[in-house]
Design a protein around this motif. Structure first.
Motif, mmCIF file in Angstrom:
data_model
loop_
_atom_site.group_PDB
_atom_site.id
_atom_site.type_symbol
_atom_site.label_atom_id
_atom_site.label_comp_id
_atom_site.label_asym_id
_atom_site.label_seq_id
_atom_site.Cartn_x
_atom_site.Cartn_y
_atom_site.Cartn_z
ATOM 1 N N GLY A 35 32.961 44.009 40.331
ATOM 2 C CA GLY A 35 31.998 44.196 39.162
ATOM 3 C C GLY A 35 32.592 44.426 38.061
ATOM 4 N N VAL A 36 33.197 43.681 37.989
ATOM 5 C CA VAL A 36 33.752 44.088 36.886
ATOM 6 C C VAL A 36 35.048 42.939 35.996
ATOM 7 N N LEU A 37 35.163 42.343 35.137
ATOM 8 C CA LEU A 37 36.545 41.304 34.235
ATOM 9 C C LEU A 37 37.876 41.445 35.384
ATOM 10 N N PRO A 38 38.585 40.680 35.323
ATOM 11 C CA PRO A 38 40.448 41.046 36.091
ATOM 12 C C PRO A 38 41.137 41.475 34.404
ATOM 13 N N SER A 39 39.603 41.400 33.234
ATOM 14 C CA SER A 39 41.239 41.827 31.964
ATOM 15 C C SER A 39 40.542 43.267 32.131
ATOM 16 N N SER A 40 39.346 43.799 32.253
ATOM 17 C CA SER A 40 39.469 45.210 32.260
ATOM 18 C C SER A 40 40.217 46.015 33.436
ATOM 19 N N VAL A 41 40.734 45.588 34.239
ATOM 20 C CA VAL A 41 41.877 46.163 35.182
ATOM 21 C C VAL A 41 43.254 46.943 34.773
ATOM 22 N N ARG A 42 43.756 46.066 33.840
ATOM 23 C CA ARG A 42 44.807 46.235 32.706
ATOM 24 C C ARG A 42 44.754 46.735 31.555
ATOM 25 N N THR A 43 43.053 47.166 31.157
ATOM 26 C CA THR A 43 43.022 48.248 29.798
ATOM 27 C C THR A 43 41.911 49.208 29.912
ATOM 28 N N GLY A 44 41.913 49.675 31.478
ATOM 29 C CA GLY A 44 40.833 51.064 31.726
ATOM 30 C C GLY A 44 40.543 51.223 32.810
ATOM 31 N N ILE A 45 40.533 52.724 33.062
ATOM 32 C CA ILE A 45 40.034 52.667 34.411
ATOM 33 C C ILE A 45 38.771 52.364 35.022
ATOM 34 N N VAL A 46 38.901 51.171 36.280
ATOM 35 C CA VAL A 46 37.814 51.102 36.661
ATOM 36 C C VAL A 46 37.853 50.655 38.422
ATOM 37 N N GLN A 47 36.569 51.178 38.836
ATOM 38 C CA GLN A 47 36.550 51.205 40.223
ATOM 39 C C GLN A 47 36.444 49.779 41.091
ATOM 40 N N LEU A 48 36.889 49.085 41.978
ATOM 41 C CA LEU A 48 37.444 48.164 42.668
ATOM 42 C C LEU A 48 36.988 48.461 43.816
ATOM 43 N N LYS A 49 36.517 47.602 44.400
ATOM 44 C CA LYS A 49 36.421 47.058 45.932
ATOM 45 C C LYS A 49 37.221 46.652 46.561
ATOM 46 N N SER A 50 37.611 46.330 48.147
ATOM 47 C CA SER A 50 38.093 46.444 48.674
ATOM 48 C C SER A 50 37.530 45.357 50.147
ATOM 49 N N CYS A 51 38.198 44.780 50.710
ATOM 50 C CA CYS A 51 37.487 44.013 51.675
ATOM 51 C C CYS A 51 39.223 43.884 52.521
ATOM 52 N N PRO A 52 38.704 44.751 53.620
ATOM 53 C CA PRO A 52 40.411 45.162 54.630
ATOM 54 C C PRO A 52 40.111 44.036 55.297
ATOM 55 N N LYS A 53 41.540 43.930 55.815
ATOM 56 C CA LYS A 53 41.806 42.841 56.956
ATOM 57 C C LYS A 53 41.218 43.437 58.237
ATOM 58 N N LEU A 54 40.948 42.650 59.028
ATOM 59 C CA LEU A 54 39.737 42.289 60.686
ATOM 60 C C LEU A 54 41.294 43.125 61.581
ATOM 61 N N SER A 55 40.267 43.601 62.858
ATOM 62 C CA SER A 55 41.129 44.244 63.813
ATOM 63 C C SER A 55 39.949 43.716 64.642
ATOM 64 N N PHE A 56 40.163 43.115 65.981
ATOM 65 C CA PHE A 56 39.338 42.811 66.620
ATOM 66 C C PHE A 56 39.565 43.843 68.153
ATOM 67 N N GLN A 57 38.721 44.618 68.360
ATOM 68 C CA GLN A 57 38.617 44.514 69.974
ATOM 69 C C GLN A 57 37.258 44.934 71.080
ATOM 70 N N ILE A 58 37.511 45.056 72.008
ATOM 71 C CA ILE A 58 36.663 44.698 73.245
ATOM 72 C C ILE A 58 35.685 45.981 72.830
ATOM 73 N N SER A 59 34.414 45.801 72.810
ATOM 74 C CA SER A 59 33.289 47.101 72.729
ATOM 75 C C SER A 59 32.429 46.751 73.764
ATOM 76 N N ILE A 60 32.582 47.478 74.914
ATOM 77 C CA ILE A 60 31.590 47.617 75.983
ATOM 78 C C ILE A 60 31.092 48.841 76.372
ATOM 79 N N ARG A 61 29.716 48.767 75.182
ATOM 80 C CA ARG A 61 28.380 49.482 75.263
ATOM 81 C C ARG A 61 27.423 49.854 75.924
#
Length: 289
Positions: A97-123
């Protein structure tokens, strides 16, 4: 086959190669199934295409590099596989939602896609009605449509709508012999689930099953016949309102049934069978591990 182990090995491979080329062929070998089948499975388990997950992980790590290093933006762009700073900036803004240049010029909110980890789900929340069948070779006849992978979810409903309007479905109804796989068939072929610009989608009906008593239905003018070999198929009841009923079954099959079944996916397309009154079947080819 330990699906959870193989899924996590794929994730680890991706993680180690976020700054290098990621080979879909190698992913296929690690997963123990075709690229097509793995990406279908991944998209339902992770709720996003594999290509999107890889892109989001790279953009997540690129944001950390912008925050924690003094590397030039163009160097970070090249590091994560972008050919130009402009292409990287567009992708970065689309995700964060922001340009990469703005990351270094002010406080911005960024998103994160975490590394996935799979487990068996037996619901055990839902009962999946299925049968495993050794089905002989069979042929289908229908019309092949080449479509854009990126717009497939929008294009496929239009293909069905046009088939009703242009008389294709009427010709099926008047001529098809009602062999199994039964009903109107939707078959997606290729596309690599987001890693190819085009894929094929076939609307068809079964025209022949390779058993002595079956009469081969003639291929209608303007249609093409496609052949599939004898294989073991998991035939799953997917009755209910579309598209939710089918999507729910896919998710349950890939996340719960397959990891616990002792089967692995065969290198054949999945066949969606549309019957009447919100009755559907999914035919998914498998092999004994």
């Amino acid at each position: 086959m330990d699906w959870v182990k193989h899924l996590n090995e794929v994730i680890n491979y991706i993680e180690k190669n976020l700054t290098d080329e990621i080979s879909y062929d190698l992913i296929s070998k690690i997963a123990g199934c075709s690229v097509y089948n793995f990406q279908r499975m991944f998209s339902y388990i992770a709720d996003k295409p594999l290509s999107e997950y890889i892109r989001y992980r790279r953009l997540t790590m690129a944001a950390f590099d912008l925050l924690n290093s003094s590397d030039r933006i163009i160097d970070i762009a090249l590091k994560y596989g972008y050919e130009s700073q402009d292409a990287f900036s567009r992708a970065f803004k689309n995700f964060h939602g922001v340009l990469p240049s703005s990351v270094r010029t002010g406080i911005v909110q960024l998103k994160s896609c975490p590394k996935l980890s799979f487990q068996i789900s037996i619901r055990g929340e839902n009962q999946m009605n299925y049968q495993v069948e050794q089905w002989p070779a069979f042929k289908v006849m229908g019309i092949l449509n080449s479509i854009s992978t990126s717009t497939a979810f929008e294009d496929v409903p239009s293909i069905w709508e046009n088939a009703w309007k242009d008389g294709t479905m009427k010709r099926f109804i008047e001529n098809f012999p009602d062999y199994r796989p039964a009903g109107f068939l939707g078959i997606a072929v290729g596309g690599k689930w987001g890693n190819s610009e085009e894929m094929d989608y076939i609307i068809a009906v079964t025209s022949h099953v390779d058993v002595p008593e079956c009469k081969h239905a003639p291929v209608l003018e303007g249609m093409t016949e496609f052949s599939y070999p004898s294989a073991t198929w998991v035939v799953i009841n997917a009755d209910g309102e579309l598209p939710k009923a089918v999507q729910d079954i896919y998710r349950e099959f890939y996340s719960e049934w397959l990891p616990n079944s002792g089967y692995k996916l065969a290198n054949l397309p999945v066949i969606e069978c549309y019957l009447q009154e919100n009755r559907q079947e999914l035919w998914i080819a498998v092999e004994v591990d």
